[in-house]
Scaffold this active site. Structure first.
Site, PDB file in Angstrom:
ATOM      1  N   SER A   1       0.843  -1.186   0.000  1.00  0.00           N
ATOM      2  CA  SER A   1       0.000   0.000   0.000  1.00  0.00           C
ATOM      3  C   SER A   1       0.880   1.238   0.000  1.00  0.00           C
ATOM      4  CB  SER A   1      -0.878  -0.002   1.254  1.00  0.00           C
ATOM      5  OG  SER A   1      -1.517   1.239   1.438  1.00  0.00           O
TER       6      SER A   1
ATOM      7  N   TYR B   1      -1.197  -0.931  10.521  1.00  0.00           N
ATOM      8  CA  TYR B   1      -1.368  -1.054   9.077  1.00  0.00           C
ATOM      9  C   TYR B   1      -0.178  -0.450   8.354  1.00  0.00           C
ATOM     10  CZ  TYR B   1      -3.439  -0.962   4.445  1.00  0.00           C
ATOM     11  OH  TYR B   1      -3.661  -1.153   3.104  1.00  0.00           O
TER      12      TYR B   1
END
Length: 169
Positions: free
Chosen positions: A139, A152
């Site tokens: 990501s 995350y």
């Protein structure tokens, strides 16, 4: 095949996290180009994804394998002898500052980072035998942290590092 399309006929692909979202799009793209595509997800059956937006398991071989569970991953016996393509795009996030609590931190790390390492390790020999390819999907948050989601961001940054490290191993 249209001119310029890649042909994956005769290739076997495993897409971990391919039951919905980006992973499902990747799985369907490989299938549409001739690959025999296997998808691992966390729900008991493919029917459990039937009404989820961004999920189309038609033409894919689905198996429920929770790769964040070390015992489940060790016990998983894939129904293929060779593997040409391994795509690791599993991921989870906990919003509303839940990642600041240990159980949620650990779950995000287990799914987004630990399972990536251990699935890659599990299939290393099969990929080497077929001169195969492993793709780790991360990501932009791995490069630019998102406020409120430290697990995350850290796990996706580490996945970027794993990509390089596993390629050298």
């Amino acid at each position: 095949m249209a001119n310029g399309d890649m042909d994956f006929s005769g290739k076997v692909a495993l897409i971990v996290g391919g039951s919905s979202g980006i992973g499902n799009g990747i799985a369907q793209a490989f299938r549409s180009r001739g690959a025999d595509v296997h998808v691992w997800g966390t729900r008991p059956s493919a029917l459990d994804y039937a009404h989820e937006a961004g999920s189309n398991l038609d033409g894919l071989n689905y198996a429920p394998v929770n790769v964040a569970d070390a015992d489940a991953l060790a016990a998983a016996v894939p129904p293929f002898d060779r593997l040409d393509i391994l795509v690791l795009c599993q991921g989870t996030v906990r919003y509303n500052r839940r990642e600041f609590e240990r159980p949620d931190w650990e779950e995000v790390m287990d799914v987004n980072l630990n399972s990536v390492m251990f699935v890659a390790t599990k299939f290393r020999e099969k990929l080497a035998a077929s001169n195969g390819t492993m793709i780790i999907v991360s990501s932009v948050t791995g490069f630019i942290a998102a406020q409120g989601n430290p697990a995350y961001a850290a796990s996706k940054a580490a996945a970027v590092s794993l990509t390089k490290s596993l390629g050298e191993a």
